[in-house]
Design a protein around this motif. Structure first.
Motif, PDB file in Angstrom:
ATOM      1  N   THR A 198      23.230 -34.296  94.770  1.00  0.00           N
ATOM      2  CA  THR A 198      22.270 -34.456  93.685  1.00  0.00           C
ATOM      3  C   THR A 198      21.928 -35.914  93.381  1.00  0.00           C
ATOM      4  O   THR A 198      20.739 -36.258  93.242  1.00  0.00           O
ATOM      5  CB  THR A 198      22.782 -33.741  92.415  1.00  0.00           C
ATOM      6  N   PRO A 199      22.908 -36.824  93.250  1.00  0.00           N
ATOM      7  CA  PRO A 199      22.534 -38.225  92.983  1.00  0.00           C
ATOM      8  C   PRO A 199      21.657 -38.829  94.076  1.00  0.00           C
ATOM      9  O   PRO A 199      20.757 -39.625  93.789  1.00  0.00           O
ATOM     10  CB  PRO A 199      23.891 -38.945  92.913  1.00  0.00           C
ATOM     11  N   VAL A 200      21.900 -38.423  95.320  1.00  0.00           N
ATOM     12  CA  VAL A 200      21.119 -38.966  96.444  1.00  0.00           C
ATOM     13  C   VAL A 200      19.670 -38.506  96.349  1.00  0.00           C
ATOM     14  O   VAL A 200      18.732 -39.313  96.441  1.00  0.00           O
ATOM     15  CB  VAL A 200      21.744 -38.538  97.788  1.00  0.00           C
ATOM     16  N   VAL A 201      19.468 -37.197  96.152  1.00  0.00           N
ATOM     17  CA  VAL A 201      18.089 -36.695  96.109  1.00  0.00           C
ATOM     18  C   VAL A 201      17.388 -37.142  94.827  1.00  0.00           C
ATOM     19  O   VAL A 201      16.170 -37.383  94.822  1.00  0.00           O
ATOM     20  CB  VAL A 201      18.055 -35.160  96.259  1.00  0.00           C
ATOM     21  N   ALA A 202      18.134 -37.258  93.724  1.00  0.00           N
ATOM     22  CA  ALA A 202      17.525 -37.749  92.485  1.00  0.00           C
ATOM     23  C   ALA A 202      17.071 -39.193  92.645  1.00  0.00           C
ATOM     24  O   ALA A 202      15.974 -39.574  92.205  1.00  0.00           O
ATOM     25  CB  ALA A 202      18.516 -37.629  91.329  1.00  0.00           C
ATOM     26  N   LEU A 203      17.899 -40.014  93.292  1.00  0.00           N
ATOM     27  CA  LEU A 203      17.518 -41.404  93.571  1.00  0.00           C
ATOM     28  C   LEU A 203      16.273 -41.461  94.430  1.00  0.00           C
ATOM     29  O   LEU A 203      15.358 -42.259  94.173  1.00  0.00           O
ATOM     30  CB  LEU A 203      18.684 -42.120  94.267  1.00  0.00           C
ATOM     31  N   TRP A 204      16.226 -40.589  95.432  1.00  0.00           N
ATOM     32  CA  TRP A 204      15.050 -40.565  96.319  1.00  0.00           C
ATOM     33  C   TRP A 204      13.798 -40.169  95.546  1.00  0.00           C
ATOM     34  O   TRP A 204      12.743 -40.802  95.678  1.00  0.00           O
ATOM     35  CB  TRP A 204      15.296 -39.594  97.473  1.00  0.00           C
ATOM     36  N   LEU A 205      13.895 -39.098  94.745  1.00  0.00           N
ATOM     37  CA  LEU A 205      12.726 -38.630  94.005  1.00  0.00           C
ATOM     38  C   LEU A 205      12.233 -39.651  92.988  1.00  0.00           C
ATOM     39  O   LEU A 205      11.026 -39.843  92.813  1.00  0.00           O
ATOM     40  CB  LEU A 205      13.062 -37.317  93.277  1.00  0.00           C
ATOM     41  N   LEU A 206      13.165 -40.340  92.307  1.00  0.00           N
ATOM     42  CA  LEU A 206      12.786 -41.235  91.215  1.00  0.00           C
ATOM     43  C   LEU A 206      12.352 -42.614  91.672  1.00  0.00           C
ATOM     44  O   LEU A 206      11.473 -43.234  91.064  1.00  0.00           O
ATOM     45  CB  LEU A 206      13.960 -41.369  90.234  1.00  0.00           C
ATOM     46  N   PHE A 207      12.950 -43.107  92.768  1.00  0.00           N
ATOM     47  CA  PHE A 207      12.723 -44.519  93.116  1.00  0.00           C
ATOM     48  C   PHE A 207      12.210 -44.771  94.540  1.00  0.00           C
ATOM     49  O   PHE A 207      11.515 -45.758  94.768  1.00  0.00           O
ATOM     50  CB  PHE A 207      14.031 -45.308  92.930  1.00  0.00           C
ATOM     51  N   LEU A 208      12.547 -43.912  95.468  1.00  0.00           N
ATOM     52  CA  LEU A 208      12.209 -44.195  96.862  1.00  0.00           C
ATOM     53  C   LEU A 208      10.962 -43.470  97.359  1.00  0.00           C
ATOM     54  O   LEU A 208      10.248 -43.981  98.211  1.00  0.00           O
ATOM     55  CB  LEU A 208      13.402 -43.851  97.775  1.00  0.00           C
ATOM     56  N   ALA A 209      10.717 -42.274  96.848  1.00  0.00           N
ATOM     57  CA  ALA A 209       9.555 -41.511  97.298  1.00  0.00           C
ATOM     58  C   ALA A 209       8.275 -42.069  96.694  1.00  0.00           C
ATOM     59  O   ALA A 209       8.285 -42.647  95.602  1.00  0.00           O
ATOM     60  CB  ALA A 209       9.717 -40.041  96.909  1.00  0.00           C
ATOM     61  N   ASP A 210       7.176 -41.877  97.401  1.00  0.00           N
ATOM     62  CA  ASP A 210       5.869 -42.282  96.908  1.00  0.00           C
ATOM     63  C   ASP A 210       5.395 -41.266  95.867  1.00  0.00           C
ATOM     64  O   ASP A 210       5.156 -40.100  96.211  1.00  0.00           O
ATOM     65  CB  ASP A 210       4.875 -42.347  98.072  1.00  0.00           C
ATOM     66  N   PRO A 211       5.281 -41.647  94.587  1.00  0.00           N
ATOM     67  CA  PRO A 211       4.905 -40.670  93.562  1.00  0.00           C
ATOM     68  C   PRO A 211       3.589 -39.971  93.857  1.00  0.00           C
ATOM     69  O   PRO A 211       3.419 -38.795  93.530  1.00  0.00           O
ATOM     70  CB  PRO A 211       4.796 -41.525  92.288  1.00  0.00           C
ATOM     71  N   ALA A 212       2.674 -40.676  94.486  1.00  0.00           N
ATOM     72  CA  ALA A 212       1.376 -40.073  94.783  1.00  0.00           C
ATOM     73  C   ALA A 212       1.476 -38.990  95.840  1.00  0.00           C
ATOM     74  O   ALA A 212       0.593 -38.127  95.946  1.00  0.00           O
ATOM     75  CB  ALA A 212       0.403 -41.156  95.243  1.00  0.00           C
ATOM     76  N   ALA A 213       2.550 -39.018  96.640  1.00  0.00           N
ATOM     77  CA  ALA A 213       2.706 -38.038  97.720  1.00  0.00           C
ATOM     78  C   ALA A 213       3.512 -36.820  97.290  1.00  0.00           C
ATOM     79  O   ALA A 213       3.600 -35.844  98.052  1.00  0.00           O
ATOM     80  CB  ALA A 213       3.374 -38.703  98.925  1.00  0.00           C
ATOM     81  N   LEU A 214       4.104 -36.845  96.099  1.00  0.00           N
ATOM     82  CA  LEU A 214       4.922 -35.724  95.644  1.00  0.00           C
ATOM     83  C   LEU A 214       4.037 -34.591  95.134  1.00  0.00           C
ATOM     84  O   LEU A 214       3.079 -34.816  94.384  1.00  0.00           O
ATOM     85  CB  LEU A 214       5.879 -36.172  94.547  1.00  0.00           C
ATOM     86  N   ALA A 215       4.376 -33.374  95.537  1.00  0.00           N
ATOM     87  CA  ALA A 215       3.570 -32.213  95.158  1.00  0.00           C
ATOM     88  C   ALA A 215       4.033 -31.591  93.847  1.00  0.00           C
ATOM     89  O   ALA A 215       3.231 -31.019  93.109  1.00  0.00           O
ATOM     90  CB  ALA A 215       3.619 -31.166  96.274  1.00  0.00           C
ATOM     91  N   PHE A 216       5.334 -31.701  93.535  1.00  0.00           N
ATOM     92  CA  PHE A 216       5.865 -31.098  92.310  1.00  0.00           C
ATOM     93  C   PHE A 216       5.306 -31.831  91.093  1.00  0.00           C
ATOM     94  O   PHE A 216       5.376 -33.045  90.994  1.00  0.00           O
ATOM     95  CB  PHE A 216       7.390 -31.172  92.300  1.00  0.00           C
ATOM     96  N   GLY A 217       4.749 -31.080  90.151  1.00  0.00           N
ATOM     97  CA  GLY A 217       4.185 -31.664  88.948  1.00  0.00           C
ATOM     98  C   GLY A 217       2.758 -32.136  89.095  1.00  0.00           C
ATOM     99  O   GLY A 217       2.128 -32.519  88.115  1.00  0.00           O
ATOM    100  N   ALA A 218       2.243 -32.108  90.335  1.00  0.00           N
ATOM    101  CA  ALA A 218       0.875 -32.579  90.559  1.00  0.00           C
ATOM    102  C   ALA A 218      -0.105 -31.433  90.730  1.00  0.00           C
ATOM    103  O   ALA A 218      -1.311 -31.645  90.738  1.00  0.00           O
ATOM    104  CB  ALA A 218       0.824 -33.474  91.802  1.00  0.00           C
TER     105      ALA A 218
END
Length: 320
Positions: A198-218
Motif C-alpha cells: 500500500t505505501p508503494v502504490v500510494a506513493l506512486w499515485l500521489l507523487f510519481l504518476a502523471d495526474p493527467a494520465a490517471l483515469a480514476f476520478g477523471a
C-alpha cells in the motif's frame, strides 16, 4: 415452477459436500472470466489498475477478516518478523503477476494468460523438485518435458518466446513456492502482502504518476466504482477458494485449477477473436497432454496415499 425448483435445490446447497464444490467452481469460474472485468476498466493503465487493486483489496480483506475473527482480529492477523519478510517477497511476486496479467488483457493477449496458467502447475513441479528437493515422478518428468517442447515450438514458430505467458507462470510459481514455506493462511497472507504494498502504490499515485494520465476520478462515478471493484474481484474468489480448499480433497481442487485458463482460452479465441494459428494448436495440444499426464499421475498418487493411510490406521486385529 420456480418456487418448486428453489425448494428442491436449497437442501443440496446447504449440504456440507455440495457447498465446497460450488465454492470451488465459483472461485475458478470468476478467475476465468476476470479478463472481462479488466476490459471494462481498460482505459486506465495496467499500473493504475494494479495500484487500485492493491488499495481496495486491503479494504475488503480487512472487512472479511474483521467479520471472520470478530473480537480476536488482532491476534488472528499477528505475524512474526520472519513471516513478514517472506510476505514482502511474495507480495512483490503477486504484484508482478497481477501487472503482467492486466497488461496482457488490456493489450488483447488473453490467450497468453491462458497459456501461462496452463503452464503454471508444471512450473510448480519443477520448483518443488529443484528448490524443495521433492521427488519428481517419471510421468511428471514426461509432462514437464512435453510442456517445454510445446512452449519452445511456439517460440520458434512465432519468432519470439511467449514472454507474458512465461512471466505469469514463473511469477505465480515462485509466489506459490514462497507461500508454501510460509506459515500463514491465504487471506491473512494476502492482507499483509497488499498492506505492505500500500505505501508503494500510494506513493506512486500521489507523487510519481502523471495526474493527467490517471483515469480514476477523471471520468464517471460508475467507472470509479468499477475501479474500486477490483478489490472485490480479488477478495471474493479468494474467500470461495478458501471454502473449497477446506472442504474438498486436494486432487479435486487441483483438477479445478484448469477451469480458469480454459474459460480464458475460450474468451480469447471465440469472444475476443485473438489469432489462434495451427502453431498455437500444436503448442496447446502438447501442453494439454502434459497436464493430462500430470493430473493422472497426481490422482494415482493420491489414491495410493489413501490406501496406505487406511492400512496404517486399521485396527491390528483387522490386519492380515
Amino acid at each position: 415452477m420456480a418456487p418448486a425448483a428453489e425448494t428442491s435445490v436449497a437442501p443440496n446447497v446447504r449440504s456440507p459436500s455440495t457447498l465446497p464444490l460450488l465454492a470451488g467452481l465459483g472461485a475458478y469460474g470468476l478467475w476465468g472470466v476476470v479478463p472481462l472485468y479488466f476490459k471494462l476498466v481498460g482505459e486506465a493503465g495496467a499500473d493504475e489498475i494494479i495500484a487500485h487493486r492493491v488499495l481496495w483489496s486491503v479494504v475488503f480483506l480487512a472487512l472479511v477478516l474483521a467479520v471472520r475473527y470478530r473480537g480476536r482480529i488482532r491476534s488472528s492477523v499477528r505475524i512474526s518478523g520472519r513471516v513478514a519478510a517472506a510476505l514482502a517477497v511474495s507480495g512483490a511476486l503477486v504484484a508482478a503477476n497481477w501487472l503482467i496479467f492486466v497488461y496482457a488483457v488490456n493489450t488483447d493477449r488473453v490467450l497468453q494468460t491462458s497459456l501461462g496458467y496452463f503452464i503454471n502447475p508444471l512450473v510448480s513441479v519443477v520448483l518443488g523438485t529443484v528448490v524443495l528437493r521433492e521427488r519428481m515422478r517419471p510421468v511428471q518428468g514426461i509432462a514437464v518435458a512435453l510442456a517445454a517442447i510445446g512452449t519452445i515450438y511456439l517460440a520458434v514458430r512465432v519468432g519470439r518466446p511467449p514472454w507474458l505467458a512465461l512471466g505469469l507462470a514463473a511469477s505465480f510459481g515462485l509466489y506459490g513456492l514462497v507461500r508454501k514455506v510460509t506459515d500463514v493462511g491465504p487471506m491473512v497472507g494476502l492482507f499483509w502482502e497488499t498492506l505492505m504494498m500500500t505505501p508503494v502504490v500510494a506513493l506512486w499515485l500521489l507523487f510519481l504518476a502523471d495526474p493527467a494520465a490517471l483515469a480514476f476520478g477523471a471520468g464517471s462515478p460508475a467507472f470509479d466504482l468499477l475501479m474500486a471493484g477490483t478489490g472485490l474481484v480479488t477478495v471474493v474468489p479468494l474467500v470461495l477458494f478458501a471454502t473449497a480448499a477446506r472442504g474438498l480433497p486436494l486432487i479435486t481442487v487441483g483438477l479445478m485449477q484448469y477451469i480458469a485458463p480454459s474459460i480464458s482460452f475460450c474468451l480469447a479465441v471465440f469472444l475476443f477473436r485473438e489469432p489462434f494459428t495451427p502453431d498455437h494448436a500444436v503448442a496447446f495440444a502438447l501442453i494439454w497432454t502434459a497436464l493430462a499426464l500430470y493430473t493422472a499421475s497426481a490422482a494415482r498418487h493420491a489414491r495410493l496415499q489413501r490406501r496406505l493411510a487406511r492400512r496404517t490406521t486399521a485396527p491390528a486385529e483387522a490386519r492380515p
